[in-house]
Enzyme design. Structure first.
Site, PDB file in Angstrom:
ATOM      1  N   SER A  61       0.817  -1.216   0.000  1.00  0.00           N
ATOM      2  CA  SER A  61       0.000   0.000   0.000  1.00  0.00           C
ATOM      3  C   SER A  61       0.847   1.261   0.000  1.00  0.00           C
ATOM      4  O   SER A  61       0.536   2.231  -0.697  1.00  0.00           O
ATOM      5  CB  SER A  61      -0.934   0.000   1.210  1.00  0.00           C
ATOM      6  OG  SER A  61      -1.774  -1.127   1.191  1.00  0.00           O
ATOM      7  N   LYS A 333      -6.324   3.230   6.007  1.00  0.00           N
ATOM      8  CA  LYS A 333      -5.607   3.674   4.812  1.00  0.00           C
ATOM      9  C   LYS A 333      -5.555   5.198   4.690  1.00  0.00           C
ATOM     10  O   LYS A 333      -5.200   5.716   3.625  1.00  0.00           O
ATOM     11  CB  LYS A 333      -6.260   3.069   3.556  1.00  0.00           C
ATOM     12  CG  LYS A 333      -6.308   1.545   3.562  1.00  0.00           C
ATOM     13  CD  LYS A 333      -4.912   0.917   3.512  1.00  0.00           C
ATOM     14  CE  LYS A 333      -4.980  -0.595   3.555  1.00  0.00           C
ATOM     15  NZ  LYS A 333      -3.636  -1.237   3.470  1.00  0.00           N
TER      16      LYS A 333
END
Length: 510
Positions: A61, A333
């Site tokens: 990520s 996130k």
């Protein structure tokens, strides 16, 4: 009519034809089917040297969002460190030497503590870096070195640590060093501000526990017998090591060898008693030196390796051209669509707003496969027409995919598909163009060929879909996405950015 762009980054969803263990192929996704069948799309590489990682290294990520936002290939911690090892410069790193020297001021009683994720996954750390640090400590004459093992089981197979432990046992025995403690990353590397987990990890390292082991491999086997995998090892301390008073104490030094910061920050905060979080630990230790492998944003540490500087990411270019932007993500996130997307810079641009959607606090996201996707969608729809560019992240394919629960991951993707249906309906007959991509693979391999859970990221390529039927797209890498968006908005790209993926000779204006 002025174009407005929505960039939707799906976390952890790659492209793969085979159905076995492929939650994306097995899920019912009518809206994704429509997107792939009716709109321009292409294949995007998101791993290995395409994103600044070693060859065949799976994406992650952090790296994914760095490359998307930077518009250029970003060489990250793993590549930088591996290059130094290859060039025989790693052991001469000045920050490592300073940590060694801090311990040697009283070499008989002080201890160097090496802590981090023991794994060859290369997402947060790499075991080879630890082994080289141990060699360097020995070559610099350190008497007492303790390794605090954080089990992975997430970026690699759930029960794969024994191979790494055997290597570590051999090298620590060779130099008369110790495996000081063992714990799952669930405790040591929490990032949801559930500090009770970090405290449990710290207390064990300090010797404030009665959960002992004398043999690392045997302790791990015993954990497996209790159906506890690497990620969730109950924190335990080496009883022999504790008897020698090698537990973490005042005047010791720490090298935290995780190069990725997000899951290292909370434990580091406790160790150096920073002001980054409101939470302060009752377990305090006065270290002579704390060295982090890379910059842990917001923490005052000795940084062994500085990250590649990204000075002009997509967000900055949008701001300089007078465009407003909104970033939306849930807690898991949020740093990725802000800090990492902006090149590792903690900056809020002019005309930029951010909205954080709280993540569900859960031991396993398999129990909540929808996560906060609905809240993200509702927030997006409520803000249509208010911003020139909206950048958002859907976390559930990655976070649920990490559980290795195929049924739950299918549910996550079907719920995500429903979100895209809502978005498509909301932007119908508007000037909004939706760009859909992913930062790396994961959910498309949720079981291995034997039907066992697969929890790690993958090297699969990802999608790029654009809801403008006048376009035709080339294939490329994540770093091509920012220049593609700038091209679409008719904003000149900086020279350091890669090329746009829009085939200009096929494009017609609206």
């Amino acid at each position: 009519m002025k174009k407005t762009v929505i960039l939707s980054v799906i976390d952890g969803l790659g492209l793969r034809e085979e159905k076995q263990g492929n939650a994306f192929k097995l899920a019912k996704t009518p809206n994704f089917d429509k997107l792939f069948n009716e709109y321009p799309n292409s294949v995007i590489q998101a791993s290995g040297d395409y994103v600044g990682l070693p060859d065949d290294q799976m994406g992650n990520s952090e790296v994914g969002h760095l490359n998307i936002g930077a518009g250029q290939i970003v060489y990250t911690g793993l590549s930088l460190i591996n290059k130094d090892i290859k060039d025989n410069k790693f052991k001469q790193n000045a920050k490592f030497i300073a940590a060694f020297n801090a311990v040697k001021k009283n070499n008989e009683t002080n201890t160097l503590h090496l802590m981090g994720l023991l794994s060859d996954g290369g997402v947060h750390s790499h075991e080879e870096h630890l082994f080289k640090l141990i060699e360097a400590a020995h070559e610099n004459g350190l008497k007492n070195v303790s390794v605090h093992v954080f089990g992975d089981g997430r970026d690699v197979a759930p029960r794969s640590i024994l191979t790494s432990i055997k290597k570590l046992e051999a090298i620590t025995k060779k130099y008369n060093y110790a495996i000081g403690s063992i714990m799952g990353r669930f405790y040591a590397m929490d990032r949801d501000q559930i500090f009770t987990r970090n405290e449990q990890a710290l207390e064990v390292m300090m010797g404030k526990t009665t959960n002992y082991f004398t043999n690392a491999s045997e302790y791990i086997k015993a954990q497996y017998q209790k159906d506890i995998s690497d990620e969730f090892f109950i924190p335990a301390i080496n009883k022999d090591y504790l008897a020698k008073k090698l537990n973490l104490k005042d005047n010791d030094a720490v090298i935290f060898y995780n190069f990725r910061p997000d899951r290292a920050r909370q434990l580091s905060h406790l160790l150096i008693q920073s002001n980054l979080y409101n939470y302060q630990s009752k377990n305090q230790v006065k270290l002579s030196n704390f060295t982090s492998m890379m910059k842990y944003e917001g923490l005052d540490t000795n940084i062994a390796y500085e990250e590649m500087k990204i000075t002009n990411p997509l967000g900055n270019i949008l701001a300089k051209n007078g465009l407003s932007q909104l970033r939306i993500a849930e807690t898991q996130k949020y740093a990725h669509v802000t800090f990492f997307f902006d090149g590792g810079n903690d900056v809020l641009y002019e005309n930029e707003e951010r909205i954080l959607i709280d993540s569900v606090k859960a031991d396993s996201f398999a129990d909540y496969p929808e996560m906060s996707a609905a809240g993200i969608t509702d927030t997006l729809i409520a803000n249509l027409g208010k911003y020139d560019v909206i950048i958002l992240n859907y976390a559930n394919p990655d976070m649920v995919g990490h559980t290795g629960n195929l049924k739950a991951t299918i549910k996550a993707l079907e719920f995500l598909d429903f979100q895209y249906g809502k978005i498509l309906k909301a932007i119908e007959k508007t000037n909004h163009t939706l760009f859909i991509t992913a930062d790396h693979g994961n959910a498309e391999i949720t079981e291995d060929e034997n039907g066992n859970p697969a929890t790690k990221h993958t090297t699969s390529p990802v999608m790029l879909i654009v809801t403008d039927k006048n376009l035709k797209l080339n294939s490329g890498t994540l770093a091509n996405i920012a220049p593609t968006i700038l091209d679409y908005l008719k904003i000149p790209k900086p020279k350091n950015m890669l090329d746009s993926l829009i085939m200009n000779n096929k494009r017609t204006s609206k």
